[in-house]
Design an enzyme around this catalytic site. Structure first.
Site, short mmCIF file in Angstrom:
data_model
loop_
_atom_site.label_atom_id
_atom_site.label_comp_id
_atom_site.label_asym_id
_atom_site.label_seq_id
_atom_site.Cartn_x
_atom_site.Cartn_y
_atom_site.Cartn_z
CB SER A 1 -0.94 -0.03 1.20
OG SER A 1 -1.75 1.11 1.26
CE1 TYR B 1 0.56 4.87 -5.89
CE2 TYR B 1 0.56 6.37 -4.02
CZ TYR B 1 1.02 5.22 -4.63
OH TYR B 1 1.93 4.42 -3.99
CE LYS C 1 -0.40 2.00 -3.87
NZ LYS C 1 0.02 0.59 -4.11
#
Length: 272
Positions: free
Chosen positions: A133, A147, A151
């Site tokens: 992660s 992004y 995650k």
């Protein structure tokens, strides 16, 4: 996790950066390591690592790769889901099509490989799936919204799945690096519909990211944490990796929401 033969680790995105360092560290820890990348034919694999071509956006290629590893080595004990891409730009600057492509790699890619290895791990009664992660998996990061959202999705998926499969001897674990000295910025996807009003903020982000990465921890720091997740007798669900991630995580746990919001804006050089 003990077997009569060396344990087998499958590491996606293993041709550079964190993935390559992880493959090397796992091999040094005694694992037989299969590292994947989109095009590995011209690459020299590190000692103890065998490269295998894999595009994690393809259901068929993922299933085929997992089958190849099991047919060749007999089992997979550890899966490290590291393949992914970064993004640069404001959320509004990304088209929905581009957003879907990013999720296809960073989220659905993890789901594909996980679904491919889970039946095998359940039958053998053991296995660890380690999902790489990020610090951005639990804190916001302006101009990285796409992004960051991938995650956050990986975090929710991993934590929930871990409860579903733990009774079958399988653990799903998270490793959360902070800024790491890798070519992350150069490999990040730029927004396909840039807007002038975000140009200054985007430039600020790009400069800050380059500064943080150049002074970031070595990928070997993350690899060490991943090896610990793969081998510890009683593994923790999540582990931060690197100095910045450790500090921000500590502040995140204890600071009131309003104070933490100020920390995020200051860290990202944004007006208070």
């Amino acid at each position: 996790m003990m077997t009569t033969t060396p344990q087998v680790a499958l590491v996606t995105g293993a041709t550079s950066g964190i993935g390559k360092a992880t493959a090397i560290a796992l091999a040094a820890a005694g694992f037989q390591v299969i590292g994947t990348g989109r095009n590995t034919a011209q690459l020299t694999a590190p000692a103890g690592v065998t490269y295998l071509d894999l595009d994690v956006t393809s259901d068929e290629l993922v299933a085929s790769a997992v089958k190849q590893v099991i047919d060749r080595l007999g089992h997979i004990d550890v899966l490290v889901n590291n393949a992914g891409v970064g993004t640069t730009g404001a959320a509004e600057e990304f088209s929905i099509t581009q957003t879907q492509d990013i999720f296809d790699i960073n989220v659905y890619g993890i789901m594909r490989t996980t679904k491919a290895v889970l039946p095998h791990m359940r039958v053998q009664g053991r296995g660890r799936i380690i999902n790489v992660s990020s610090l951005s998996g639990f804190v916001p990061s302006p101009f990285m919204a796409l992004y960051v959202s991938t995650k956050h999705a990986v975090e929710g998926y991993s934590q929930s799945l871990d409860h579903e499969v733990r009774d079958y001897g399988v653990r799903v674990l998270l490793v959360e690096p902070g800024p790491i000295n890798t070519p992350f910025a150069g490999h990040s996807v730029e927004a396909d519909t840039p807007m002038p009003l975000y140009a200054a903020g985007r430039r600020n982000y790009d400069e800050l990211l380059e500064k943080n990465l150049s002074s970031g921890d070595d990928p070997a720091v993350v690899a060490k944490v991943i090896v610990a997740a793969a081998t510890d007798r009683n593994p923790k669900l999540r582990r931060t990796a690197g100095t910045t991630a450790r500090i921000i995580n500590a502040v995140h746990r204890v600071a009131p929401a309003r104070i933490f919001d100020r920390v995020i804006r200051r860290f990202n050089r944004m007006p208070s």
